[in-house]
Scaffold this motif. Structure first.
Motif: not given
Length: 438
Positions: A69-98
Protein backbone atom coordinates in the motif's frame (compact mmCIF):
# COMPACT_ATOMS: atom_id res chain seq x y z
CA UNK A 1 6.02 -41.38 -14.40
CA UNK A 2 5.81 -38.88 -17.28
CA UNK A 3 7.47 -35.59 -16.40
CA UNK A 4 5.36 -32.57 -17.29
CA UNK A 5 7.43 -29.81 -18.85
CA UNK A 6 6.83 -26.28 -17.58
CA UNK A 7 5.55 -23.65 -19.98
CA UNK A 8 8.53 -22.25 -21.86
CA UNK A 9 6.84 -19.15 -23.29
CA UNK A 10 3.65 -17.25 -22.43
CA UNK A 11 2.51 -14.29 -24.52
CA UNK A 12 0.19 -11.73 -22.87
CA UNK A 13 -1.63 -9.52 -25.37
CA UNK A 14 -2.91 -6.15 -24.16
CA UNK A 15 -1.91 -2.59 -23.47
CA UNK A 16 -3.73 -1.88 -20.22
CA UNK A 17 -3.87 -2.64 -16.53
CA UNK A 18 -5.14 -6.22 -16.88
CA UNK A 19 -2.38 -7.28 -19.27
CA UNK A 20 0.33 -5.73 -17.08
CA UNK A 21 -0.97 -7.39 -13.93
CA UNK A 22 -1.22 -10.76 -15.69
CA UNK A 23 2.30 -10.48 -17.12
CA UNK A 24 3.81 -9.56 -13.73
CA UNK A 25 1.91 -12.35 -11.98
CA UNK A 26 3.04 -14.97 -14.50
CA UNK A 27 6.65 -13.76 -14.41
CA UNK A 28 6.72 -14.00 -10.62
CA UNK A 29 5.03 -17.42 -10.60
CA UNK A 30 7.16 -18.91 -13.42
CA UNK A 31 10.66 -17.45 -13.13
CA UNK A 32 12.02 -20.07 -15.54
CA UNK A 33 9.53 -19.20 -18.31
CA UNK A 34 9.72 -16.43 -20.89
CA UNK A 35 6.84 -13.96 -20.47
CA UNK A 36 6.23 -11.63 -23.39
CA UNK A 37 3.88 -8.64 -23.31
CA UNK A 38 2.48 -7.84 -26.77
CA UNK A 39 0.98 -4.33 -26.52
CA UNK A 40 -2.15 -3.23 -28.33
CA UNK A 41 -4.49 -0.26 -28.07
CA UNK A 42 -6.90 -0.29 -25.13
CA UNK A 43 -10.48 -0.06 -26.44
CA UNK A 44 -12.89 2.50 -25.00
CA UNK A 45 -15.19 -0.23 -23.68
CA UNK A 46 -12.45 -2.03 -21.71
CA UNK A 47 -13.95 -1.18 -18.33
CA UNK A 48 -11.45 -3.18 -16.27
CA UNK A 49 -8.47 -1.49 -17.92
CA UNK A 50 -9.91 1.99 -17.33
CA UNK A 51 -11.03 1.39 -13.73
CA UNK A 52 -9.78 3.52 -10.83
CA UNK A 53 -10.26 0.79 -8.22
CA UNK A 54 -10.24 -2.98 -8.11
CA UNK A 55 -11.82 -4.32 -4.95
CA UNK A 56 -10.66 -7.04 -2.59
CA UNK A 57 -9.42 -9.39 -5.35
CA UNK A 58 -7.00 -6.73 -6.59
CA UNK A 59 -5.88 -6.23 -3.00
CA UNK A 60 -5.13 -9.96 -2.73
CA UNK A 61 -3.31 -9.93 -6.05
CA UNK A 62 -1.20 -6.96 -4.92
CA UNK A 63 -0.26 -8.86 -1.77
CA UNK A 64 0.73 -11.90 -3.82
CA UNK A 65 2.88 -9.77 -6.11
CA UNK A 66 4.49 -7.83 -3.27
CA UNK A 67 2.88 -4.50 -4.22
CA UNK A 68 2.46 -2.75 -0.88
CA UNK A 69 0.00 0.00 0.00
CA UNK A 70 2.84 2.41 0.78
CA UNK A 71 4.06 2.09 -2.81
CA UNK A 72 0.58 2.74 -4.18
CA UNK A 73 0.16 5.82 -1.97
CA UNK A 74 3.56 7.16 -3.02
CA UNK A 75 3.58 6.31 -6.74
CA UNK A 76 -0.01 5.72 -7.92
CA UNK A 77 -1.93 8.55 -6.22
CA UNK A 78 -3.83 6.03 -4.08
CA UNK A 79 -6.53 7.09 -1.62
CA UNK A 80 -8.62 4.96 0.79
CA UNK A 81 -12.06 3.78 -0.32
CA UNK A 82 -14.30 2.66 2.54
CA UNK A 83 -17.85 2.59 1.14
CA UNK A 84 -20.16 3.31 -1.77
CA UNK A 85 -23.10 5.66 -1.30
CA UNK A 86 -26.27 4.81 -3.26
CA UNK A 87 -28.75 7.61 -3.91
CA UNK A 88 -32.25 7.07 -5.26
CA UNK A 89 -32.16 3.26 -5.11
CA UNK A 90 -34.17 2.16 -2.08
CA UNK A 91 -36.92 3.39 0.23
CA UNK A 92 -34.49 5.77 1.97
CA UNK A 93 -32.96 8.77 0.21
CA UNK A 94 -29.57 7.11 0.35
CA UNK A 95 -27.77 4.12 1.84
CA UNK A 96 -24.20 2.85 2.05
CA UNK A 97 -22.48 -0.43 1.26
CA UNK A 98 -19.34 -0.46 3.40
CA UNK A 99 -16.22 -2.55 2.94
CA UNK A 100 -16.06 -4.90 5.87
CA UNK A 101 -18.40 -6.62 8.28
CA UNK A 102 -22.12 -5.89 8.01
CA UNK A 103 -24.13 -5.17 11.16
CA UNK A 104 -25.19 -8.31 13.01
CA UNK A 105 -28.11 -9.03 15.33
CA UNK A 106 -27.67 -10.72 18.75
CA UNK A 107 -27.93 -14.17 17.12
CA UNK A 108 -25.23 -13.46 14.54
CA UNK A 109 -27.59 -12.85 11.63
CA UNK A 110 -27.66 -9.73 9.48
CA UNK A 111 -29.26 -6.71 11.14
CA UNK A 112 -31.06 -3.91 9.25
CA UNK A 113 -28.54 -1.31 10.41
CA UNK A 114 -25.60 0.48 8.80
CA UNK A 115 -22.21 -1.21 9.08
CA UNK A 116 -19.37 0.44 10.98
CA UNK A 117 -17.60 1.08 7.66
CA UNK A 118 -20.72 2.83 6.35
CA UNK A 119 -21.07 5.04 9.41
CA UNK A 120 -17.41 6.02 9.29
CA UNK A 121 -17.54 6.78 5.57
CA UNK A 122 -20.74 8.80 5.88
CA UNK A 123 -19.09 11.05 8.48
CA UNK A 124 -15.67 10.96 6.71
CA UNK A 125 -14.03 9.37 9.76
CA UNK A 126 -11.29 6.74 9.91
CA UNK A 127 -9.76 4.35 12.42
CA UNK A 128 -6.02 3.86 12.63
CA UNK A 129 -4.66 0.36 11.88
CA UNK A 130 -4.77 -1.65 15.09
CA UNK A 131 -7.34 0.64 16.69
CA UNK A 132 -10.35 -1.12 18.18
CA UNK A 133 -12.94 -1.75 15.47
CA UNK A 134 -10.46 -1.54 12.59
CA UNK A 135 -10.40 -5.33 12.33
CA UNK A 136 -14.00 -5.22 11.04
CA UNK A 137 -13.05 -2.89 8.17
CA UNK A 138 -11.68 -3.78 4.74
CA UNK A 139 -10.25 -0.51 3.46
CA UNK A 140 -9.75 -0.68 -0.29
CA UNK A 141 -7.87 1.75 -2.53
CA UNK A 142 -8.59 3.97 -5.49
CA UNK A 143 -5.69 5.10 -7.66
CA UNK A 144 -4.80 7.34 -10.57
CA UNK A 145 -5.05 4.93 -13.54
CA UNK A 146 -2.26 6.55 -15.57
CA UNK A 147 0.17 6.60 -12.64
CA UNK A 148 -0.86 3.07 -11.70
CA UNK A 149 -0.17 1.72 -15.20
CA UNK A 150 3.17 3.52 -15.34
CA UNK A 151 4.15 1.84 -12.09
CA UNK A 152 3.03 -1.55 -13.39
CA UNK A 153 5.17 -1.05 -16.51
CA UNK A 154 8.21 -0.52 -14.30
CA UNK A 155 7.37 -3.57 -12.18
CA UNK A 156 6.88 -5.69 -15.31
CA UNK A 157 10.39 -4.86 -16.53
CA UNK A 158 11.81 -5.57 -13.09
CA UNK A 159 10.06 -8.96 -13.11
CA UNK A 160 11.73 -9.85 -16.43
CA UNK A 161 8.73 -9.41 -18.70
CA UNK A 162 9.84 -8.86 -22.31
CA UNK A 163 7.80 -6.04 -23.83
CA UNK A 164 7.72 -6.08 -27.62
CA UNK A 165 8.32 -2.81 -29.40
CA UNK A 166 5.65 -3.25 -32.04
CA UNK A 167 2.05 -2.58 -31.11
CA UNK A 168 -0.66 -4.85 -32.49
CA UNK A 169 -3.71 -3.39 -34.22
CA UNK A 170 -7.13 -4.50 -33.02
CA UNK A 171 -7.75 -6.39 -36.26
CA UNK A 172 -4.20 -7.72 -36.64
CA UNK A 173 -2.65 -11.00 -35.68
CA UNK A 174 -0.41 -12.03 -32.81
CA UNK A 175 3.11 -13.06 -33.73
CA UNK A 176 3.20 -15.60 -30.91
CA UNK A 177 3.08 -18.89 -32.77
CA UNK A 178 5.86 -20.27 -30.59
CA UNK A 179 4.06 -19.41 -27.34
CA UNK A 180 2.78 -22.33 -25.27
CA UNK A 181 -0.03 -20.16 -23.87
CA UNK A 182 -1.53 -16.87 -25.10
CA UNK A 183 -3.38 -14.67 -22.58
CA UNK A 184 -5.92 -12.43 -24.31
CA UNK A 185 -6.05 -9.31 -22.13
CA UNK A 186 -6.78 -7.08 -25.12
CA UNK A 187 -10.02 -5.76 -23.62
CA UNK A 188 -11.99 -6.60 -26.76
CA UNK A 189 -11.29 -10.31 -27.08
CA UNK A 190 -10.18 -10.19 -30.73
CA UNK A 191 -7.22 -12.50 -30.08
CA UNK A 192 -9.49 -15.12 -28.58
CA UNK A 193 -11.95 -14.73 -31.44
CA UNK A 194 -9.21 -15.20 -34.03
CA UNK A 195 -8.37 -18.60 -32.60
CA UNK A 196 -11.84 -19.97 -33.25
CA UNK A 197 -15.51 -19.39 -32.53
CA UNK A 198 -15.90 -17.52 -29.24
CA UNK A 199 -19.37 -18.26 -27.84
CA UNK A 200 -20.46 -15.05 -26.10
CA UNK A 201 -23.23 -15.56 -23.54
CA UNK A 202 -25.12 -12.27 -23.80
CA UNK A 203 -26.94 -10.75 -20.82
CA UNK A 204 -28.87 -8.22 -22.91
CA UNK A 205 -32.22 -9.91 -22.30
CA UNK A 206 -32.41 -8.29 -18.86
CA UNK A 207 -32.38 -4.79 -20.38
CA UNK A 208 -29.11 -4.02 -18.70
CA UNK A 209 -26.95 -0.93 -18.85
CA UNK A 210 -24.89 -1.12 -22.04
CA UNK A 211 -23.84 2.46 -22.81
CA UNK A 212 -21.59 4.91 -20.96
CA UNK A 213 -19.61 8.11 -21.15
CA UNK A 214 -16.95 9.60 -18.88
CA UNK A 215 -15.49 12.86 -17.68
CA UNK A 216 -12.75 13.94 -15.31
CA UNK A 217 -12.94 16.94 -13.00
CA UNK A 218 -10.38 18.42 -10.57
CA UNK A 219 -10.44 16.75 -7.17
CA UNK A 220 -12.67 18.30 -4.52
CA UNK A 221 -11.00 20.36 -1.82
CA UNK A 222 -12.12 17.78 0.73
CA UNK A 223 -11.12 14.19 0.02
CA UNK A 224 -13.78 11.52 0.50
CA UNK A 225 -13.84 7.92 1.63
CA UNK A 226 -16.97 7.31 -0.48
CA UNK A 227 -17.82 6.62 -4.06
CA UNK A 228 -21.34 7.72 -5.00
CA UNK A 229 -23.78 6.03 -7.38
CA UNK A 230 -26.85 8.16 -8.10
CA UNK A 231 -29.88 6.89 -9.97
CA UNK A 232 -31.29 9.10 -12.70
CA UNK A 233 -34.46 8.66 -14.72
CA UNK A 234 -32.51 7.29 -17.68
CA UNK A 235 -29.51 5.68 -15.95
CA UNK A 236 -26.84 6.18 -13.30
CA UNK A 237 -24.07 8.65 -12.42
CA UNK A 238 -20.95 7.32 -10.68
CA UNK A 239 -18.59 9.68 -8.81
CA UNK A 240 -15.17 8.39 -7.69
CA UNK A 241 -13.08 11.09 -5.97
CA UNK A 242 -9.32 10.68 -6.18
CA UNK A 243 -6.22 12.48 -5.03
CA UNK A 244 -5.75 14.62 -8.16
CA UNK A 245 -9.09 14.36 -9.94
CA UNK A 246 -12.59 12.94 -9.61
CA UNK A 247 -13.59 10.30 -12.13
CA UNK A 248 -17.18 10.52 -13.35
CA UNK A 249 -19.08 7.88 -15.32
CA UNK A 250 -22.62 7.91 -16.67
CA UNK A 251 -24.18 4.62 -17.76
CA UNK A 252 -27.57 3.83 -19.22
CA UNK A 253 -29.54 1.44 -21.43
CA UNK A 254 -31.03 3.09 -24.53
CA UNK A 255 -29.15 4.98 -27.28
CA UNK A 256 -32.03 7.47 -27.36
CA UNK A 257 -30.88 8.71 -23.94
CA UNK A 258 -27.33 9.50 -25.08
CA UNK A 259 -27.67 13.30 -25.10
CA UNK A 260 -29.72 13.30 -21.91
CA UNK A 261 -27.11 11.36 -19.93
CA UNK A 262 -24.19 13.34 -21.38
CA UNK A 263 -25.88 16.54 -20.20
CA UNK A 264 -26.54 15.04 -16.76
CA UNK A 265 -22.89 14.06 -16.41
CA UNK A 266 -21.64 17.46 -17.50
CA UNK A 267 -23.99 19.23 -15.08
CA UNK A 268 -22.85 17.06 -12.17
CA UNK A 269 -19.12 17.07 -12.91
CA UNK A 270 -18.66 20.49 -14.45
CA UNK A 271 -16.52 18.91 -17.17
CA UNK A 272 -17.14 17.86 -20.76
CA UNK A 273 -18.38 14.32 -21.29
CA UNK A 274 -16.83 11.92 -23.78
CA UNK A 275 -18.77 10.50 -26.68
CA UNK A 276 -21.04 7.57 -25.69
CA UNK A 277 -19.45 4.12 -25.77
CA UNK A 278 -21.49 0.98 -26.36
CA UNK A 279 -20.60 -2.37 -24.81
CA UNK A 280 -22.28 -5.77 -24.85
CA UNK A 281 -22.87 -7.25 -21.38
CA UNK A 282 -22.08 -10.95 -21.13
CA UNK A 283 -19.25 -13.43 -20.87
CA UNK A 284 -17.47 -16.13 -22.82
CA UNK A 285 -18.82 -19.60 -22.23
CA UNK A 286 -15.27 -20.97 -22.54
CA UNK A 287 -12.70 -18.27 -21.75
CA UNK A 288 -9.93 -20.89 -22.00
CA UNK A 289 -9.86 -22.89 -25.21
CA UNK A 290 -6.76 -24.58 -26.57
CA UNK A 291 -3.76 -22.41 -25.81
CA UNK A 292 -5.67 -19.10 -25.62
CA UNK A 293 -7.20 -17.84 -22.39
CA UNK A 294 -9.23 -14.62 -22.21
CA UNK A 295 -9.29 -12.47 -19.07
CA UNK A 296 -10.72 -9.08 -18.14
CA UNK A 297 -13.18 -7.52 -20.59
CA UNK A 298 -12.10 -10.05 -23.21
CA UNK A 299 -13.83 -12.68 -21.05
CA UNK A 300 -16.65 -10.82 -19.26
CA UNK A 301 -18.17 -7.37 -19.61
CA UNK A 302 -20.81 -5.58 -17.52
CA UNK A 303 -21.75 -2.14 -16.20
CA UNK A 304 -19.32 -0.52 -13.73
CA UNK A 305 -21.94 -0.47 -10.95
CA UNK A 306 -20.20 -1.69 -7.81
CA UNK A 307 -16.72 -1.24 -9.35
CA UNK A 308 -16.36 -4.97 -10.02
CA UNK A 309 -14.71 -4.90 -13.45
CA UNK A 310 -11.05 -4.83 -12.40
CA UNK A 311 -11.93 -6.81 -9.27
CA UNK A 312 -13.17 -9.68 -11.47
CA UNK A 313 -10.10 -9.45 -13.73
CA UNK A 314 -7.84 -9.74 -10.67
CA UNK A 315 -9.87 -12.76 -9.49
CA UNK A 316 -9.36 -14.35 -12.92
CA UNK A 317 -5.59 -13.82 -12.69
CA UNK A 318 -5.54 -15.36 -9.21
CA UNK A 319 -7.52 -18.33 -10.55
CA UNK A 320 -5.03 -18.77 -13.40
CA UNK A 321 -2.16 -18.76 -10.90
CA UNK A 322 -3.94 -21.50 -8.94
CA UNK A 323 -4.40 -23.60 -12.09
CA UNK A 324 -1.17 -22.94 -13.96
CA UNK A 325 -0.76 -25.66 -16.58
CA UNK A 326 2.28 -27.61 -17.62
CA UNK A 327 3.20 -29.22 -20.92
CA UNK A 328 1.41 -28.21 -24.10
CA UNK A 329 -2.15 -27.81 -25.32
CA UNK A 330 -4.64 -29.37 -24.71
CA UNK A 331 -4.35 -28.53 -21.02
CA UNK A 332 -6.03 -30.63 -18.35
CA UNK A 333 -6.75 -27.51 -16.26
CA UNK A 334 -8.87 -25.89 -18.98
CA UNK A 335 -12.29 -27.29 -18.00
CA UNK A 336 -11.90 -26.52 -14.31
CA UNK A 337 -10.77 -22.98 -15.04
CA UNK A 338 -13.78 -22.41 -17.31
CA UNK A 339 -16.16 -23.75 -14.66
CA UNK A 340 -14.81 -21.56 -11.88
CA UNK A 341 -14.31 -18.47 -14.05
CA UNK A 342 -17.92 -18.76 -15.19
CA UNK A 343 -19.14 -18.83 -11.60
CA UNK A 344 -17.05 -15.78 -10.73
CA UNK A 345 -18.41 -13.81 -13.69
CA UNK A 346 -22.03 -14.83 -13.07
CA UNK A 347 -21.75 -13.87 -9.40
CA UNK A 348 -20.40 -10.42 -10.28
CA UNK A 349 -23.13 -10.01 -12.87
CA UNK A 350 -25.82 -10.88 -10.31
CA UNK A 351 -24.54 -8.11 -8.02
CA UNK A 352 -24.75 -5.63 -10.92
CA UNK A 353 -28.25 -6.88 -11.83
CA UNK A 354 -29.42 -6.51 -8.23
CA UNK A 355 -28.36 -2.85 -8.21
CA UNK A 356 -30.49 -2.29 -11.30
CA UNK A 357 -33.52 -3.77 -9.56
CA UNK A 358 -33.46 -6.86 -11.76
CA UNK A 359 -33.47 -10.52 -10.81
CA UNK A 360 -33.23 -12.55 -13.96
CA UNK A 361 -31.05 -15.45 -12.76
CA UNK A 362 -32.08 -18.38 -10.59
CA UNK A 363 -29.16 -17.88 -8.23
CA UNK A 364 -30.01 -14.22 -7.66
CA UNK A 365 -33.64 -15.08 -6.98
CA UNK A 366 -32.51 -17.76 -4.52
CA UNK A 367 -30.19 -15.30 -2.78
CA UNK A 368 -32.97 -12.74 -2.32
CA UNK A 369 -35.38 -15.44 -1.13
CA UNK A 370 -32.95 -16.91 1.41
CA UNK A 371 -32.06 -13.46 2.74
CA UNK A 372 -35.69 -12.42 3.12
CA UNK A 373 -36.90 -15.69 4.67
CA UNK A 374 -33.88 -16.92 6.62
CA UNK A 375 -31.60 -13.90 7.04
CA UNK A 376 -28.52 -15.38 5.42
CA UNK A 377 -26.62 -15.17 2.14
CA UNK A 378 -25.70 -18.42 0.34
CA UNK A 379 -21.90 -18.61 0.19
CA UNK A 380 -20.14 -19.73 -2.98
CA UNK A 381 -16.65 -21.19 -3.19
CA UNK A 382 -16.13 -19.00 -6.28
CA UNK A 383 -18.10 -16.04 -4.95
CA UNK A 384 -16.95 -12.71 -6.35
CA UNK A 385 -18.76 -10.44 -3.85
CA UNK A 386 -18.58 -10.90 -0.05
CA UNK A 387 -21.79 -11.90 1.73
CA UNK A 388 -21.56 -8.78 3.93
CA UNK A 389 -21.68 -6.54 0.83
CA UNK A 390 -24.68 -8.48 -0.48
CA UNK A 391 -26.48 -8.05 2.85
CA UNK A 392 -25.89 -4.29 2.95
CA UNK A 393 -27.05 -3.87 -0.64
CA UNK A 394 -30.26 -5.85 -0.15
CA UNK A 395 -31.11 -4.07 3.11
CA UNK A 396 -30.57 -0.73 1.37
CA UNK A 397 -32.84 -1.82 -1.50
CA UNK A 398 -35.61 -2.54 1.00
CA UNK A 399 -35.31 -6.30 1.63
CA UNK A 400 -35.83 -7.02 5.33
CA UNK A 401 -33.51 -9.81 6.56
CA UNK A 402 -35.27 -12.87 7.94
CA UNK A 403 -34.60 -14.08 11.46
CA UNK A 404 -32.33 -16.98 12.31
CA UNK A 405 -33.91 -19.69 14.51
CA UNK A 406 -31.63 -18.70 17.37
CA UNK A 407 -32.96 -15.13 17.28
CA UNK A 408 -36.54 -16.36 17.30
CA UNK A 409 -35.76 -18.36 20.44
CA UNK A 410 -34.44 -15.31 22.32
CA UNK A 411 -36.74 -13.22 24.49
CA UNK A 412 -37.57 -9.63 23.61
CA UNK A 413 -35.62 -8.48 26.66
CA UNK A 414 -32.50 -10.37 25.59
CA UNK A 415 -32.68 -8.97 22.06
CA UNK A 416 -33.25 -5.41 23.28
CA UNK A 417 -30.41 -5.58 25.80
CA UNK A 418 -27.92 -7.01 23.30
CA UNK A 419 -28.96 -4.50 20.64
CA UNK A 420 -28.49 -1.56 23.00
CA UNK A 421 -25.06 -2.83 24.05
CA UNK A 422 -24.01 -3.22 20.40
CA UNK A 423 -25.20 0.26 19.48
CA UNK A 424 -23.46 1.78 22.51
CA UNK A 425 -20.20 0.08 21.53
CA UNK A 426 -20.56 1.37 17.99
CA UNK A 427 -21.10 4.92 19.24
CA UNK A 428 -17.97 4.59 21.35
CA UNK A 429 -15.94 3.46 18.33
CA UNK A 430 -17.23 6.37 16.26
CA UNK A 431 -16.34 8.86 18.98
CA UNK A 432 -12.78 7.50 18.99
CA UNK A 433 -12.40 7.88 15.20
CA UNK A 434 -10.62 10.84 13.65
CA UNK A 435 -11.52 12.96 10.61
CA UNK A 436 -10.15 11.64 7.34
CA UNK A 437 -7.57 13.83 5.66
CA UNK A 438 -5.20 13.08 2.79
Amino acid sequence: MVEVKPLAHIAVVGGGTVALLAAIALARALPGSRITLVPCAVPEDALADLAVSGGAALQRLHARLGIGEALLFARAGATPWLATRYRGFGPAREFFVGHGAAARDPAGGFAPEPSLASLLAEQELCLAPGQEGSETLDVLLRFDPDAYRAGLHALARQAGVQITGQAVAANGSVNAEEADLIVDASGSGWVRAEQGTAAWLAWDENRQVRRLCRSSAPAATRASLCDTVARRAAGYLIEQPGLHHTAWTACWVDPQDDARMQQALEAASGAQATQPVAFRPGRLGEPWRGRVIAIGDAAARFAPLGSLNLHLAAAQILLLLDLLPGGTSPFAECAEYNRRAGLLADHAQDFVLCQQGKQGTALLEQRVDQFSRRGWIPELAEGCVPADAWAQLMIGLGFEPGKLPRLRAMSDEEVTSATRARQANRSRLLSAARPYRV
